[in-house]
Design a protein around this motif. Structure first.
Motif, short mmCIF file in Angstrom:
data_model
loop_
_atom_site.label_atom_id
_atom_site.label_comp_id
_atom_site.label_asym_id
_atom_site.label_seq_id
_atom_site.Cartn_x
_atom_site.Cartn_y
_atom_site.Cartn_z
N UNK A 182 0.83 -1.20 0.00
CA UNK A 182 0.00 0.00 0.00
C UNK A 182 0.87 1.26 0.00
N UNK A 185 2.40 1.66 -3.39
CA UNK A 185 1.42 2.16 -4.35
C UNK A 185 1.19 3.65 -4.14
N UNK A 186 1.06 4.05 -2.87
CA UNK A 186 0.80 5.46 -2.57
C UNK A 186 1.95 6.34 -3.03
N UNK A 187 3.17 5.77 -3.12
CA UNK A 187 4.32 6.56 -3.59
C UNK A 187 4.38 6.60 -5.11
N UNK A 188 3.41 5.96 -5.77
CA UNK A 188 3.37 6.00 -7.23
C UNK A 188 4.07 4.85 -7.92
N UNK A 189 4.42 3.81 -7.16
CA UNK A 189 5.08 2.66 -7.80
C UNK A 189 4.05 1.80 -8.53
N UNK B 55 -8.64 7.36 1.50
CA UNK B 55 -8.03 6.41 0.57
C UNK B 55 -8.59 6.55 -0.85
N UNK B 58 -6.49 9.23 -3.15
CA UNK B 58 -5.38 8.82 -4.01
C UNK B 58 -5.65 7.46 -4.67
N UNK B 60 -6.53 4.59 -3.72
CA UNK B 60 -6.24 3.28 -3.12
C UNK B 60 -7.54 2.48 -3.09
N UNK B 96 -0.92 9.36 -8.36
CA UNK B 96 -0.57 9.20 -6.94
C UNK B 96 0.76 9.85 -6.59
N UNK B 97 1.65 9.96 -7.58
CA UNK B 97 2.97 10.53 -7.33
C UNK B 97 2.91 11.88 -6.65
N UNK B 101 1.10 10.28 1.21
CA UNK B 101 0.21 9.68 2.19
C UNK B 101 1.01 9.17 3.38
#
Lengths: 304, 260
Positions: A182, A185-189, B55, B58, B60, B96-97, B101
């Motif tokens: 998670x 993913x949140x870092x854009x990976x 969530x 972004x 998720x 998301x970049x 978060x």
């Protein structure tokens, strides 16, 4: 707060005694000594033959071939196994089904049957052609003209191993907390990068110990390649080639066992270092370097 | 602070956002706006949908009805003439970049040092040069007061220190919006202050923030807008002084009487 004068003396207690441990150890040592004496004096062990053949050229060739079979098929098994397990966990249903069928077939049939099958490949597929269907052929190879039992052995062992490795890798991947993917993913990976950079490195800690088992088990499973048939591995050379000629199976078994044991011992050392590398960051225990730095900081602070 | 034309688009705009997990409806039409440089604090009992809403921002979680925009751009979907198209994972990752978060349980990468945690995404996602990323990371560690912990692994840090590294990690991507999902709920009471101080500093520097928290003191001091959610809807919102000091709804009163 506590000044030096009030620091209590270190505890100097009498350690707990364990007399029964000594008794047990003595009994085992005596029994082991008796066994060694019996083995040394029993002519059936043929120790002179053992000495003659331990460093025999054919035996050494067998050792090298066995190690090569192990390394190549393990590399194939690990690479393919990681791919199969990642496919099994991927969001893509095509990948998921393909990997499920792969596991079903390769785990569901005995390795011996698979090896015999690989040995028969040149009989089943006599020619390999690459080209346009119903059109011209671009590449042509006659499988029966080639002598490829070593290759087929590696293929057979490696493909079977991949199915088992896939399950080990899957266990490792699922042991990594969900928050890790998670956060990635949140870092854009992307999903692939998350797997490669975040999940798999952490899964390694769980994957390596059973993989070590698999390597050791593979080293011994190579003795089954006689099913292909491939006859230049350690077991085939020592038993089917030499012992069948000299009629002395016991010393030849001891020779083979010695080399297998030596090889597995070296593998165990390698496993220790790999485990240490991949467990970094997994415990609060500080490295000796960090402890030194902390102790130094403490004494420095104490003097000021 | 901001130019007039960008100021006209809010950073976050939610229009009747709904989210259900099968039969379970978690969000039942949430409408709100967060302007640039604003700090919005979401409070409410557990299960009220505040974390789910965060969530969704972004992507998720995907929104099941309504529209959610970040910086004027629809989140997770592409708008066609009369239809929405599911966004390719690559494009969702790109969105998301720019959104940082911070999680309740920090979720630092345990196999990397504090410094490596921070440079991970800049180097591998944004393709920043390693030297530049490292310099920025040291600067960020300094900002959160942990310049001496660069080489420590997360397991060797206290909860408060880990959360400050996590904030630095999110900031390293130069986000235009920061989301905080109960950032202090897993911390010892003693360590809550150090994390809140970093967040206050960030708010003071003009970062747009959406914060889910139970720290009413923080909300009163830092929030521009306080939103009280319950049962998947916004019950009451407004300046924190008004909502906390003079709640209009019984549900808000009941909740606040328990947490304050």
């Amino acid at each position: 707060m506590g000044a030096d004068e009030s620091t209590p003396a270190p505890i100097d207690a009498v350690p707990l005694r364990h007399p029964w441990r000594w008794v047990g150890a003595t009994v085992i040592l005596v029994l082991f000594g008796l066994f060694l004496y019996g083995a040394a004096t029993n002519p059936a062990y043929g120790w002179s033959t053992y000495r003659d053949y331990l460093f025999n050229d054919r035996i050494l060739l067998g050792v090298v071939n066995t190690l090569q079979l192990t390394v190549y098929s393990m590399v194939l098994g690990i690479v393919l196994g990681v791919m199969v397990s990642v496919m099994r966990l991927s969001p893509n249903p095509v990948f998921r089904s393909v990997s499920w069928v792969y596991l079903w077939v390769f785990r569901g049939t005995p390795i011996y049957v698979q090896l015999v099958f690989w040995g028969l490949i040149p009989v089943i597929y006599q020619n390999v052609q690459l080209g346009v269907p119903f059109g011209p052929s671009l590449f042509h190879m006659n499988l029966q003209a080639l002598s490829i039992p070593f290759l087929l052995s590696v293929l057979g062992l490696g493909l079977n191993e991949a199915a088992y490795m896939a399950e080990i890798v899957r266990a490792g991947i699922t042991s990594v907390p969900e928050g890790q993917s998670e956060a990635s993913t949140a870092l854009g990976m992307s999903w692939t990068m998350t797997m490669r950079r975040t999940v798999l490195p952490q899964a390694m800690r769980v994957i390596i110990p059973p993989t070590g088992n698999e390597v050791i088990s593979m080293l011994k499973t190579t003795s089954l390649v006689t099913a292909v048939p491939y006859s230049y591995d350690l077991f085939s050379i020592s038993m089917r080639e030499i012992a069948a000629r000299t009629f002395e199976p016991v010393p030849m078994l001891m020779v083979a066992a010695t080399w297998y044991l030596l090889a597995t011992s070296i593998l165990m050392v390698g496993q220790y270092y790999l485990e240490r590398y991949f467990s970094r960051g997994s415990s609060r225990t500080l490295t000796s370097k960090q402890l030194e730095a902390l102790a130094k900081a403490q004494t420095d602070a104490g003097h000021v | 602070m901001t130019t007039p034309e960008t100021a006209s688009t809010p950073m976050v705009r939610a229009e009747r956002v709904c989210k259900d997990f099968g039969a379970l409806k978690v969000l039942k039409g949430v409408t709100l706006e967060v302007d640039r440089g604003q700090v919005l604090v979401l409070v409410g009992p557990s299960g009220s949908g505040k974390s789910t809403f965060l969530r969704c921002i972004n992507h998720l979680e995907n929104v099941t009805a309504g529209r959610l925009y970040v910086d004027g751009e629809l989140v997770g979907y592409r708008e066609g003439h009369d239809k929405l198209f599911e966004m390719a994972p690559r494009d969702a990752a790109k969105q998301r970049r720019d959104i940082g978060m911070v999680f309740q349980h920090f979720n630092l990468f345990p196999h990397r040092t504090a410094l490596d945690n921070i440079v991970e995404a800049p180097i591998h996602v944004k393709k920043v040069k390693k030297a530049a990323a490292l310099e920025r990371a040291r600067d960020l560690l300094n900002q959160v007061g942990l310049s001496d912990k660069a080489e420590a692994y997360p397991a060797q840090l206290s909860g408060g220190q880990q959360q400050r590294v996590a904030i630095a990690r999110a900031l390293a991507m130069d986000p235009k919006l920061m989301l905080f999902d109960e950032p202090t709920s897993a911390l010892d009471p003693e360590l809550v202050g150090e994390v809140l101080n970093v967040m206050k500093k960030l708010a003071g520097e003009g970062m747009t923030m959406v914060v889910v928290t139970h720290e009413m003191g923080f909300a009163r001091e830092v929030a521009d807008e306080l939103v009280f959610m319950d049962g998947g809807v916004i019950v009451e919102n407004g300046p924190p002084r008004d909502v906390l000091g003079n709640p209009q709804h019984d549900r808000t009163k009941a909740f606040l009487s328990k947490v304050m």
